[in-house]
Design a protein around this motif. Structure first.
Motif, mmCIF file in Angstrom:
data_model
loop_
_atom_site.group_PDB
_atom_site.id
_atom_site.type_symbol
_atom_site.label_atom_id
_atom_site.label_comp_id
_atom_site.label_asym_id
_atom_site.label_seq_id
_atom_site.Cartn_x
_atom_site.Cartn_y
_atom_site.Cartn_z
ATOM 1 N N GLY A 219 0.830 -1.203 0.000
ATOM 2 C CA GLY A 219 0.000 0.000 0.000
ATOM 3 C C GLY A 219 0.860 1.247 0.000
ATOM 4 O O GLY A 219 0.631 2.186 -0.772
ATOM 5 N N PHE A 220 1.881 1.243 0.839
ATOM 6 C CA PHE A 220 2.737 2.422 0.935
ATOM 7 C C PHE A 220 3.529 2.625 -0.357
ATOM 8 O O PHE A 220 3.633 3.747 -0.862
ATOM 9 N N LEU A 221 4.038 1.529 -0.908
ATOM 10 C CA LEU A 221 4.822 1.644 -2.151
ATOM 11 C C LEU A 221 3.963 2.189 -3.291
ATOM 12 O O LEU A 221 4.373 3.100 -4.020
ATOM 13 N N ILE A 222 2.761 1.628 -3.427
ATOM 14 C CA ILE A 222 1.900 2.069 -4.533
ATOM 15 C C ILE A 222 1.435 3.502 -4.309
ATOM 16 O O ILE A 222 1.394 4.315 -5.240
ATOM 17 N N ALA A 223 1.121 3.843 -3.040
ATOM 18 C CA ALA A 223 0.741 5.231 -2.742
ATOM 19 C C ALA A 223 1.889 6.178 -3.078
ATOM 20 O O ALA A 223 1.672 7.279 -3.595
ATOM 21 N N SER A 224 3.112 5.772 -2.812
ATOM 22 C CA SER A 224 4.267 6.609 -3.152
ATOM 23 C C SER A 224 4.342 6.820 -4.655
ATOM 24 O O SER A 224 4.600 7.932 -5.121
ATOM 25 N N GLY A 225 4.112 5.741 -5.405
ATOM 26 C CA GLY A 225 4.106 5.850 -6.868
ATOM 27 C C GLY A 225 3.058 6.845 -7.329
ATOM 28 O O GLY A 225 3.322 7.712 -8.170
ATOM 29 N N ILE A 226 1.868 6.747 -6.722
ATOM 30 C CA ILE A 226 0.778 7.659 -7.087
ATOM 31 C C ILE A 226 1.140 9.091 -6.715
ATOM 32 O O ILE A 226 0.901 10.029 -7.466
ATOM 33 N N GLY A 227 1.764 9.242 -5.538
ATOM 34 C CA GLY A 227 2.149 10.577 -5.086
ATOM 35 C C GLY A 227 3.205 11.203 -5.976
ATOM 36 O O GLY A 227 3.206 12.402 -6.211
ATOM 37 N N LEU A 228 4.111 10.378 -6.496
ATOM 38 C CA LEU A 228 5.233 10.911 -7.263
ATOM 39 C C LEU A 228 4.880 11.173 -8.721
ATOM 40 O O LEU A 228 5.469 12.044 -9.354
ATOM 41 N N SER A 229 3.927 10.411 -9.255
ATOM 42 C CA SER A 229 3.691 10.545 -10.689
ATOM 43 C C SER A 229 2.201 10.552 -11.020
ATOM 44 O O SER A 229 1.452 9.658 -10.613
ATOM 45 N N THR A 230 1.800 11.580 -11.738
ATOM 46 C CA THR A 230 0.402 11.689 -12.141
ATOM 47 C C THR A 230 0.037 10.580 -13.123
ATOM 48 O O THR A 230 -1.088 10.079 -13.121
ATOM 49 N N THR A 231 1.001 10.199 -13.945
ATOM 50 C CA THR A 231 0.759 9.120 -14.906
ATOM 51 C C THR A 231 0.428 7.828 -14.163
ATOM 52 O O THR A 231 -0.536 7.135 -14.493
ATOM 53 N N SER B 261 -3.074 5.678 -14.155
ATOM 54 C CA SER B 261 -3.128 4.298 -14.641
ATOM 55 C C SER B 261 -3.433 3.305 -13.523
ATOM 56 O O SER B 261 -3.985 2.241 -13.767
ATOM 57 N N LEU B 262 -3.111 3.664 -12.285
ATOM 58 C CA LEU B 262 -3.304 2.695 -11.196
ATOM 59 C C LEU B 262 -4.689 2.738 -10.558
ATOM 60 O O LEU B 262 -5.201 1.728 -10.118
ATOM 61 N N TYR B 263 -5.282 3.928 -10.526
ATOM 62 C CA TYR B 263 -6.537 4.053 -9.787
ATOM 63 C C TYR B 263 -7.652 3.125 -10.273
ATOM 64 O O TYR B 263 -8.295 2.456 -9.464
ATOM 65 N N PRO B 264 -7.902 3.067 -11.605
ATOM 66 C CA PRO B 264 -8.956 2.147 -12.057
ATOM 67 C C PRO B 264 -8.694 0.715 -11.621
ATOM 68 O O PRO B 264 -9.599 0.003 -11.167
ATOM 69 N N PHE B 265 -7.423 0.334 -11.689
ATOM 70 C CA PHE B 265 -7.042 -1.006 -11.279
ATOM 71 C C PHE B 265 -7.323 -1.217 -9.789
ATOM 72 O O PHE B 265 -7.861 -2.246 -9.378
ATOM 73 N N LEU B 266 -6.970 -0.230 -8.996
ATOM 74 C CA LEU B 266 -7.187 -0.337 -7.547
ATOM 75 C C LEU B 266 -8.662 -0.444 -7.205
ATOM 76 O O LEU B 266 -9.070 -1.240 -6.360
#
Lengths: 258, 256
Positions: free
Chosen positions: B76-88, B92-97
């Protein structure tokens, strides 16, 4: 060679900004040269682009036309070479006083041991050492701003850009802080650009005052302030102080009534 | 401080006790058989008499919850960091989540059994899946909610993106992370039971499905009591850790 006498040289800076689909001319042909260790205040009606000019000098924003040079060298990339402080103290709530002021040293990659040593020296010089382990929320507004000043100073660049740093404080705290700030600069001389809307503050603190006009901001008036340093509170009542204040307020109101 | 805490908890203790007393009285007045609805006294008796058995199964379930939760926290923390760092990445991740969250766990759990088999792993996956979403969404929100002026300040100090991430984004996401974690620990208990429900040979969920057809309803309820106790315990533990790790967060709003 003459140009290198100036710490900051701003030449023919223009800036447009997009606001609600309209292009606004914010700054127009700003020419400004600031000497080493000079304290220059920029005043003007709200919306005249004072803060934009400061952001441009800081490198947070770029001019549409014109150039900025520091010590005679054209500076395309200015981030990291000037210290910048805002009205909000922006102390990080999760960091102690010591950790807050050592922030810029950390960014520069200075070892923890060295930076603690440097910061402690400054904290004790300004009697803030007993607060070094405090978190910001335990400090008063005036204290927080002192810490923010120290953090700005420790960024260790020749140029300090201050965007209404006293603006959020009450009148008494502000006056005490003026004197404190003067002492800070006395011991650690810097070139300062101060943005303020307070004419008295501008006169009290600076060597020179630049009045910007209503948008688009142009340099409307430049006044030298000739009081000797260090200054004391009583100069507020000096006839020269009063007449300068009236002159500036007059011009400020002219622009404002438009 | 401790005395105040005790006084504060009097209402909730009172409510729990009244519910138990009412329940006890009702069962006796209506003469409800234990296999249908055991009285609290029967449940506590079972907690006492079957303690060794219950304890053994509790350890299994607790293990599933803790490991599954830790997996959810790390990913969760790793993916949230990815989301925080990059709008792309965010886009791309939100629909999947979200689709991950809408898949009924109750359907996925038996499939996991088919794919992976019995044992600890499928339960850990179910727990992780169910507790992952609140952690990711909250933490990502926290990363996105950083104070822009703080970022500008660091920029003027010459900071790079990694420094901004470490020195502003992570600390400012922590209060959000903790509220996500608080939701996650309570539902992770449900995850463990679902995981055991669809196929297992140990754990409180297993004990419950085995005891029900044998009409040991008091044992089922004893297991439920333990599960609630785990949920409450974890919730309190998170609150305690929160005060320890981010003592500043309660005052953050007053600084503005």
């Amino acid at each position: 060679m003459t140009i290198t006498n100036f710490e900051i040289a701003i030449e023919k800076v223009n800036k447009n900004m997009l606001f609600q689909g309209q292009t606004l001319e914010v700054l127009q042909d700003i020419d400004l040269s600031i000497k080493n260790q000079e304290i220059v205040s920029i005043i003007g009606p709200s919306g005249c682009g004072k803060s934009t000019l400061l952001n441009i000098i800081a490198g947070l924003d770029n001019p549409d036309a014109g150039a900025i040079s520091f010590q005679g060298f054209n500076q395309e990339e200015r981030l990291g070479s000037v210290s910048y402080m805002q009205q909000k103290d922006l102390l990080f709530p999760w960091r102690t006083v010591l950790e807050n002021i050592s922030l810029s040293l950390e960014i520069k990659g200075i070892s923890k041991k060295d930076s603690v040593e440097i910061c402690r020296k400054y904290l004790s010089e300004f009697q803030l050492d007993k607060f070094e382990k405090n978190l910001p929320h335990t400090l008063s507004g005036g204290m927080r701003q002192r810490v923010a000043f120290l953090r700005t100073l420790l960024t260790d660049s020749e140029i300090l850009l201050l965007d209404e740093p006293f603006g959020a404080l009450d009148a008494l705290t502000r006056r005490n802080l003026y004197v404190w700030f003067m002492k800070l600069l006395e011991n650690n001389p810097r070139t300062v650009v101060l943005v303020t809307h307070d004419v008295e503050e501008a006169i009290f603190l600076s060597d020179r005052i630049i009045l910007l006009s209503q948008r688009p901001g142009k340099v409307q008036l430049t006044e030298e302030v000739s009081f000797e340093r260090p200054r004391t509170h009583d100069i507020i009542a000096h006839p020269d102080f009063v007449s300068l204040k009236l002159r500036l307020l007059d011009r400020l109101n002219e622009g404002g009534d438009e | 401080m401790n005395k105040n805490k005790f006084i504060d908890s009097i209402p909730s203790i009172f409510i729990v006790l009244s519910v138990f007393v009412l329940w006890e009285i009702l069962v006796h007045i209506q003469d409800i058989p234990t296999w249908l609805l055991p009285a609290p006294s029967e449940i506590f008796k079972s907690l006492y008499l079957d303690f060794p058995k219950l304890f053994e199964h509790t350890l299994v379930t607790l293990q599933e919850i803790l490991i599954g939760f830790l997996v959810a926290l790390i990913f969760g923390f790793l993916i949230a960091s990815g989301i925080g760092l990059s709008t792309t990445l965010e886009k791309s991740l939100y629909p999947f989540l979200i689709s991950l969250q809408t898949i009924p766990i109750i359907v996925i759990a038996p499939m996991l059994l088919v794919w992976i088999g019995y044992g600890l792993l499928p339960k850990i996956i179910v727990v992780a899946l169910i507790s992952f979403f609140p952690i990711v969404v909250n933490t990502a929100d926290g990363m996105k909610s950083l104070d822009i002026d703080m970022k500008r300040l660091l920029l003027t100090m010459g900071a790079n993106n990694w420094q901004i991430f470490r020195k502003i984004m992570i600390p400012s996401s922590l209060p959000y992370l903790f509220s996500g974690v608080r939701i996650a620990v309570s539902i992770s208990v449900i995850g463990a039971v679902i995981g055991e429900w669809v196929g297992s040979s140990e754990g409180l969920g297993y004990l419950m499905i085995r005891s029900k057809p044998q009409f040991h309803t008091e044992l089922v309820f004893a297991a439920i009591f333990i599960l609630s106790a785990i949920g409450i315990g974890l919730f309190l533990l998170v609150g305690f850790l929160e005060k320890l790790v981010i003592p500043w967060s309660r005052y953050e709003n007053s600084t503005e």
